[in-house]
Design an enzyme around this catalytic site. Sequence first.
Site: not given
Length: 484
Positions: A21, A111-112, A159, A241, A289, A329, A334, A338
């Site tokens: 898509y 840091t990460s 409606h 963090q 169809s 944190r 995590s 993702r």
Amino acid sequence: MAAGGDHGSPDSYRSPLASRYASPEMCFVFSDRYKFRTWRQLWLWLAEAEQTLGLPITDEQIQEMKSNLENIDFKMAAEEEKRLRHDVMAHVHTFGHCCPKAAGIIHLGATSCYVGDNTDLIILRNALDLLLPKLARVISRLADFAKERASLPTLGFTHFQPAQLTTVGKRCCLWIQDLCMDLQNLKRVRDDLRFRGVKGTTGTQASFLQLFEGDDHKVEQLDKMVTEKAGFKRAFIITGQTYTRKVDIEVLSVLASLGASVHKICTDIRLLANLKEMEEPFEKQQIGSSAMPYKRNPMRSERCCSLARHLMTLVMDPLQTASVQWFERTLDDSANRRICLAEAFLTADTILNTLQNISEGLVVYPKVIERRIRQELPFMATENIIMAMVKAGGSRQDCHEKIRVLSQQAASVVKQEGGDNDLIERIQVDAYFSPIHSQLDHLLDPSSFTGRASQQVQRFLEEEVYPLLKPYESVMKVKAELCL
């Protein structure tokens, strides 16, 4: 059996959002190559800024890093991650392997989340930059459609029952108005994005303060320099963090709202297709169809509705993630992030591409619309007929009773016999109404029942829509092509 698989293999699951898509450009923004290349870019920016501020980093080390931004050994990185159970350190080692002279200063003080979160923010910004012109193009196509049909009367529904007349263009403006709100919200959330910046393990910048021997100014300059290199106007002053996961809520809320708009629009198109008043594009070779060759199913609108429902539900993920971030944190975020961040953008990308394709080829059937108006308009015109009779000298109460009786007779023909609404024919042959027989055509002119619809369309487009689209003029000519 080890987790993970060969995602290019027909024996391994691959998300339909990517394989079927979403556009190549959106898939690339969420690809491993884009992600890990951005990690390396962030390490380079950090090293450049640290060197500028006086840390012992050589030009040779900087150049070595620059030369290897694209030289990513994905197999080595995967093996390192399997060994270390840490994706960031796996890529630190992999980058260091091809940059032996710079290996010792890669990720210095960081840091990460320096690479992880800042990359996510760059990706969010760039993904929003892809969505904005796509949404603008959808609005532009629908604006053209609304302008062309601003005065075409059509039966309104409340409606899903017949109501007062509106126009095809005015109804389209209801769709456009929602999408304009979405465009403004997407732009706002994009412009509100802030960089995480250079903050250290718990957001205190302690490691960088140590590197610069207690020099607050240099730490602030480092944060500012890297933020500017990444193309952000500002960074968060306060982080744990991670950057606050409220940002993810803001972004996905706007995307979910877009999903609601698209679902409503495409549902309307599907209902109009059933009424045979309007259809989405239908290709010459398209099959509706496998069993019923006459079918012309609104497949694209159905796809939009299907994916829009998925998009609307995804906002629950960041809501729950933000709520379970204990103290500075936890890793509850995590794995979830993702999935949900990428899926939200790939889904939004798909429904916008599809809706643009639909809006570029909408087909209207005026004769069908006219016939439906003729079926319902006589009942709607009864008040006007009564007023005309009173002006001609008749009694309102006598006229009301005459109309009531004739209306019930006409309704019986429609409901009991399956015939057409013959109320006007009954009025035309009733001598009581002879004073206004010559006025009936005027009293039944559909355009006299649409109020200010056409003027509203013109004013709305000129005052609200066209100014909103002006920043996107240079990208308006791009067509939306669907392979499936």
